[in-house]
Write an enzyme that holds these catalytic residues in place. Structure first.
Site, PDB file in Angstrom:
ATOM      1  N   GLN A 106      -1.834  11.114  10.653  1.00  0.00           N
ATOM      2  CA  GLN A 106      -2.226  12.007   9.432  1.00  0.00           C
ATOM      3  C   GLN A 106      -3.289  11.264   8.890  1.00  0.00           C
ATOM      4  O   GLN A 106      -3.436   9.973   8.416  1.00  0.00           O
ATOM      5  CB  GLN A 106      -1.019  11.845   8.290  1.00  0.00           C
ATOM      6  CG  GLN A 106      -1.371  12.324   7.014  1.00  0.00           C
ATOM      7  CD  GLN A 106      -0.335  12.211   5.990  1.00  0.00           C
ATOM      8  OE1 GLN A 106       0.599  11.089   5.957  1.00  0.00           O
ATOM      9  NE2 GLN A 106      -0.193  12.906   5.060  1.00  0.00           N
ATOM     10  N   GLY A 107      -4.491  11.881   8.905  1.00  0.00           N
ATOM     11  CA  GLY A 107      -5.940  11.303   8.667  1.00  0.00           C
ATOM     12  C   GLY A 107      -6.319  11.666   7.073  1.00  0.00           C
ATOM     13  O   GLY A 107      -6.996  12.603   7.168  1.00  0.00           O
ATOM     14  N   TYR A 108      -5.374  11.123   5.958  1.00  0.00           N
ATOM     15  CA  TYR A 108      -5.789  11.701   4.887  1.00  0.00           C
ATOM     16  C   TYR A 108      -6.563  10.364   4.133  1.00  0.00           C
ATOM     17  O   TYR A 108      -7.866  10.546   4.059  1.00  0.00           O
ATOM     18  CB  TYR A 108      -4.745  11.654   3.874  1.00  0.00           C
ATOM     19  CG  TYR A 108      -3.899  13.099   3.842  1.00  0.00           C
ATOM     20  CD1 TYR A 108      -4.167  13.907   5.105  1.00  0.00           C
ATOM     21  CD2 TYR A 108      -3.204  13.326   3.100  1.00  0.00           C
ATOM     22  CE1 TYR A 108      -3.469  15.259   5.023  1.00  0.00           C
ATOM     23  CE2 TYR A 108      -2.587  14.665   2.841  1.00  0.00           C
ATOM     24  CZ  TYR A 108      -2.809  15.462   3.819  1.00  0.00           C
ATOM     25  OH  TYR A 108      -1.996  16.697   4.077  1.00  0.00           O
ATOM     26  N   SER A 109      -6.057   9.011   3.980  1.00  0.00           N
ATOM     27  CA  SER A 109      -6.587   7.988   3.264  1.00  0.00           C
ATOM     28  C   SER A 109      -7.812   7.412   3.933  1.00  0.00           C
ATOM     29  O   SER A 109      -8.027   7.540   5.298  1.00  0.00           O
ATOM     30  CB  SER A 109      -5.503   6.916   3.239  1.00  0.00           C
ATOM     31  OG  SER A 109      -4.276   7.534   2.891  1.00  0.00           O
ATOM     32  N   SER A 126      -1.073   5.733  10.106  1.00  0.00           N
ATOM     33  CA  SER A 126       0.130   5.284  10.926  1.00  0.00           C
ATOM     34  C   SER A 126       0.383   6.028  12.359  1.00  0.00           C
ATOM     35  O   SER A 126       0.007   7.111  12.430  1.00  0.00           O
ATOM     36  CB  SER A 126       1.714   5.773  10.165  1.00  0.00           C
ATOM     37  OG  SER A 126       1.528   5.077   8.727  1.00  0.00           O
ATOM     38  N   GLU A 150       6.503  16.298   2.954  1.00  0.00           N
ATOM     39  CA  GLU A 150       6.602  14.980   3.387  1.00  0.00           C
ATOM     40  C   GLU A 150       7.649  14.491   2.250  1.00  0.00           C
ATOM     41  O   GLU A 150       8.436  13.502   2.522  1.00  0.00           O
ATOM     42  CB  GLU A 150       5.306  14.087   2.682  1.00  0.00           C
ATOM     43  CG  GLU A 150       5.393  12.505   3.209  1.00  0.00           C
ATOM     44  CD  GLU A 150       3.912  12.046   3.234  1.00  0.00           C
ATOM     45  OE1 GLU A 150       3.073  12.534   2.338  1.00  0.00           O
ATOM     46  OE2 GLU A 150       3.781  11.137   3.994  1.00  0.00           O
ATOM     47  N   ASN A 182       4.014   4.434  -6.574  1.00  0.00           N
ATOM     48  CA  ASN A 182       5.020   4.707  -7.685  1.00  0.00           C
ATOM     49  C   ASN A 182       4.347   5.183  -8.912  1.00  0.00           C
ATOM     50  O   ASN A 182       4.854   6.028  -9.584  1.00  0.00           O
ATOM     51  CB  ASN A 182       5.929   3.322  -8.142  1.00  0.00           C
ATOM     52  CG  ASN A 182       7.196   3.360  -7.027  1.00  0.00           C
ATOM     53  OD1 ASN A 182       7.421   4.130  -6.174  1.00  0.00           O
ATOM     54  ND2 ASN A 182       7.879   2.406  -7.619  1.00  0.00           N
TER      55      ASN A 182
HETATM   56  C1  LIG Z   1       2.701   1.577   5.629  1.00  0.00           C
HETATM   57  C2  LIG Z   1       1.989   2.622   4.935  1.00  0.00           C
HETATM   58  C3  LIG Z   1       1.351   3.640   5.920  1.00  0.00           C
HETATM   59  C4  LIG Z   1       0.651   4.656   5.616  1.00  0.00           C
HETATM   60  N1  LIG Z   1       0.278   5.409   6.492  1.00  0.00           N
HETATM   61  C5  LIG Z   1      -0.712   6.523   5.939  1.00  0.00           C
HETATM   62  C6  LIG Z   1      -0.853   7.544   7.080  1.00  0.00           C
HETATM   63  O1  LIG Z   1      -0.548   7.742   8.084  1.00  0.00           O
HETATM   64  N2  LIG Z   1      -2.035   8.376   6.681  1.00  0.00           N
HETATM   65  C7  LIG Z   1      -2.732   8.402   5.741  1.00  0.00           C
HETATM   66  O2  LIG Z   1      -3.575   9.076   5.555  1.00  0.00           O
HETATM   67  N3  LIG Z   1      -2.396   7.116   4.763  1.00  0.00           N
HETATM   68  C8  LIG Z   1      -1.542   6.564   5.130  1.00  0.00           C
HETATM   69  N4  LIG Z   1      -1.039   5.405   3.946  1.00  0.00           N
HETATM   70  C9  LIG Z   1      -2.103   5.244   2.885  1.00  0.00           C
HETATM   71  C10 LIG Z   1      -1.331   5.584   1.655  1.00  0.00           C
HETATM   72  O3  LIG Z   1      -1.035   6.961   1.573  1.00  0.00           O
HETATM   73  C11 LIG Z   1      -2.378   5.080   0.590  1.00  0.00           C
HETATM   74  O4  LIG Z   1      -2.119   3.257   0.512  1.00  0.00           O
HETATM   75  C12 LIG Z   1      -1.771   5.159  -0.903  1.00  0.00           C
HETATM   76  O5  LIG Z   1      -1.849   6.617  -1.222  1.00  0.00           O
HETATM   77  C13 LIG Z   1      -2.440   4.479  -2.084  1.00  0.00           C
HETATM   78  O6  LIG Z   1      -3.724   4.570  -1.729  1.00  0.00           O
HETATM   79  P1  LIG Z   1      -4.578   3.070  -1.923  1.00  0.00           P
HETATM   80  O7  LIG Z   1      -4.112   2.350  -0.758  1.00  0.00           O
HETATM   81  O8  LIG Z   1      -6.050   3.600  -1.603  1.00  0.00           O
HETATM   82  O9  LIG Z   1      -4.478   2.589  -3.132  1.00  0.00           O
HETATM   83  P2  LIG Z   1      -5.211   2.932  -4.635  1.00  0.00           P
HETATM   84  O10 LIG Z   1      -5.463   4.478  -4.603  1.00  0.00           O
HETATM   85  O11 LIG Z   1      -6.616   2.357  -4.607  1.00  0.00           O
HETATM   86  O12 LIG Z   1      -4.265   2.381  -5.512  1.00  0.00           O
HETATM   87  C14 LIG Z   1      -4.427   1.041  -5.958  1.00  0.00           C
HETATM   88  C15 LIG Z   1      -3.307   1.042  -7.359  1.00  0.00           C
HETATM   89  O13 LIG Z   1      -3.905   1.740  -8.163  1.00  0.00           O
HETATM   90  C16 LIG Z   1      -2.922   2.529  -8.818  1.00  0.00           C
HETATM   91  N5  LIG Z   1      -3.569   3.784  -9.245  1.00  0.00           N
HETATM   92  C17 LIG Z   1      -4.461   4.344  -8.460  1.00  0.00           C
HETATM   93  N6  LIG Z   1      -4.703   5.500  -9.313  1.00  0.00           N
HETATM   94  C18 LIG Z   1      -3.694   5.624 -10.337  1.00  0.00           C
HETATM   95  C19 LIG Z   1      -3.806   6.549 -11.467  1.00  0.00           C
HETATM   96  N7  LIG Z   1      -4.178   7.458 -11.661  1.00  0.00           N
HETATM   97  N8  LIG Z   1      -2.694   6.358 -12.388  1.00  0.00           N
HETATM   98  C20 LIG Z   1      -2.184   4.971 -12.106  1.00  0.00           C
HETATM   99  N9  LIG Z   1      -2.082   4.008 -11.191  1.00  0.00           N
HETATM  100  C21 LIG Z   1      -3.141   4.474 -10.170  1.00  0.00           C
HETATM  101  C22 LIG Z   1      -2.013   2.659  -7.534  1.00  0.00           C
HETATM  102  O14 LIG Z   1      -0.775   3.124  -7.928  1.00  0.00           O
HETATM  103  C23 LIG Z   1      -1.867   1.189  -6.982  1.00  0.00           C
HETATM  104  O15 LIG Z   1      -1.200   0.426  -7.470  1.00  0.00           O
HETATM  105  C24 LIG Z   1      -0.274   4.400   4.603  1.00  0.00           C
HETATM  106  C25 LIG Z   1       0.030   3.353   3.556  1.00  0.00           C
HETATM  107  C26 LIG Z   1       1.021   2.566   3.901  1.00  0.00           C
HETATM  108  C27 LIG Z   1       1.237   1.167   3.152  1.00  0.00           C
END
Ligand SMILES: Cc1cc2nc3c(=O)[nH]c(=O)nc-3n(C[C@H](O)[C@H](O)[C@H](O)COP(=O)(O)OP(=O)(O)OC[C@H]3O[C@@H](n4cnc5c(N)ncnc54)[C@H](O)[C@@H]3O)c2cc1C
Length: 393
Positions: free
Chosen positions: A131-134, A166, A249, A372
């Site tokens: 999944q290429g989202y992030s 992942s 999901e 969360n």
């Molecule tokens: C084990 C693992 C597997 C993963 N696998 C994939 C995958 O296969 N494909 C993929 O695309 N992604 C994947 N991810 C990425 C995952 O979707 C992102 O880590 C997640 O969406 C959070 O984005 P970020 O890490 O950029 O954190 P950020 O968005 O930068 O968030 C940082 C902090 O700020 C808080 N925050 C951000 N915005 C808000 C808001 N509006 N209100 C309140 N709090 C906020 C967040 O809750 C967090 O605590 C994976 C992540 C992990 C840990």
């Protein structure tokens, strides 16, 4: 509200359980219970062979329509299947992203050609997906993706970077969100592209995690190409498709996962009984709480059965927050049950035991698939109807 399963569903449950009991044996006995959180690298080829066997026998991707290799199983049957799979100690699925995310997305939003082309190889574990989202600046704020794609003749040409992908290193294909209109606002500029991973323009750099393994990777697209027709939904209309995938999901596999949690909790209870930790009234209370919360999780899952489709129900909206928080606490409880032993590696230099891996990996449960905090925002805005938080462009 009647939370019981019908007689037909119970018959289906017996059929699944029997097939698993008959087949998770012999050469496949070794994969039982392997490949779970923090154990993704274990016995990869053996697990792939197991998935092929399931596909051949019609016990993989059972929710896919029959004409594409599935069974056309109902939502409730799928949940039963995932429950029985976990109860039987079925190994972590290497093809789960294709089965639970991309497959249902193609079924809901794809063309007939895409269904015929992409679904059968998922069923047979011949093609794995990621999944290429992030991206580095697009996680919670997903609409900010900066990876770009432009049409050149009959092909999309892709430039940019994904992160935390992942299973990228094992994948044949990636469903990637790409910006296809530089001038439109975020939500109207994104397309949902299907990109082959094994090509010159794709570089995969595994990221070492604190479990010591690399479950996810960075993915760099540098002139990567995919055919013009490998787009799900319309050009610049990928946001709705992306949201559909996120709804899946939190679908059947999630609702059926309590049995794997139950297996983990039972393992923790066993250790607590063996090492005397269960004599501590506080630990005993926490074990009981974990058991009760698991029952609540199951009842909420049963409540959510009546809602299917690409829209999240109110019950499903609390599911991710609830299970992720529960599972992370279980990891912590496991370490408290192990006591001082939790701080010692089994073998040098970094040979972690199953519960240590569980503890470390569950730290990520409250991050992936929506943190969360983001889950609370979703519940506040979409379930409770509270005012929306201010958005950017
Ligand atoms: C084990 C693992 C597997 C993963 N696998 C994939 C995958 O296969 N494909 C993929 O695309 N992604 C994947 N991810 C990425 C995952 O979707 C992102 O880590 C997640 O969406 C959070 O984005 P970020 O890490 O950029 O954190 P950020 O968005 O930068 O968030 C940082 C902090 O700020 C808080 N925050 C951000 N915005 C808000 C808001 N509006 N209100 C309140 N709090 C906020 C967040 O809750 C967090 O605590 C994976 C992540 C992990 C840990």
């Amino acid at each position: 509200m009647d939370l019981r399963f019908s007689e037909e569903d119970e018959a289906f449950r017996r059929e699944v359980a029997q097939w698993l009991a008959d087949n998770l044996s012999g050469e496949f006995a070794v994969v039982r219970g392997r490949g779970g959180p923090g154990d993704e690298h274990a016995l990869f080829e053996e697990r792939r062979a197991w998935e092929r066997k399931m596909g051949e026998a019609g016990w993989s991707c059972i929710g896919f329509p029959k004409e594409y290799g599935g069974r056309g199983a109902t939502f409730t049957q799928q949940v039963i299947y995932y429950e029985e799979y976990a109860r039987a100690g079925g190994p972590g699925r290497i093809g789960h992203i294709g089965e639970t995310l991309l497959g249902p997305t193609i079924i809901a939003f794809g063309t007939e050609e895409q269904k015929h082309r992409f679904l059968p190889p998922i069923v047979k574990a011949e093609e794995l997906w990621c999944q290429g989202y992030s991206e580095p600046n697009a996680g919670s704020d997903l609409a900010n993706v900066q990876t770009k794609a432009r049409l050149e003749g009959n092909e999309w040409v892709i430039e940019g970077q994904k992160v935390w992908t992942s299973g990228a290193q094992w994948s044949d294909w990636c469903f990637a969100l790409c910006r296809t209109d530089p001038n439109a606002p975020n939500h109207k500029a994104i397309s949902y592209l299907l990109v082959p991973m094994r090509q010159k323009g794709v570089e995969i750099r595994p990221i070492v995690q604190m479990t010591g393994d690399s479950e996810f990777s960075e993915v760099f697209f540098d002139g990567a190409r995919t055919a013009a027709e490998n787009i799900v939904g319309t050009v610049n209309g990928g946001w709705a498709v992306a949201m559909g995938t996120l709804a899946f999901e939190r679908g059947a596999s999630t609702l059926g996962q309590q049995h794997s949690f139950q297996n983990e909790l039972e393992q923790v209870v066993e250790i607590a009984q063996a090492n005397g930790a269960a004599d501590d009234p506080v630990i005993r209370q926490r074990l009981a709480d974990a058991w009760i919360e698991l029952r609540i999780m199951r009842f909420n899952a049963l409540r959510a059965f009546s809602h299917e489709g690409t829209e999240l129900s109110r019950e499903a909206m609390i599911t991710k927050l609830y299970w992720a928080t529960w599972h992370r606490s279980l990891g912590k409880l496991a370490m408290d049950v192990l006591g001082a032993q939790s701080e010692i590696a089994d073998t040098l230099p970094y040979g972690l035991n199953r519960l240590q891996r569980l503890f470390l990996f569950t730290r990520s449960d409250t991050i992936y698939a929506g943190t969360n905090q983001i889950q609370r925002n979703i519940i506040a805005e979409r379930a409770l109807g509270l005012p929306r938080e201010p958005r950017g462009k």
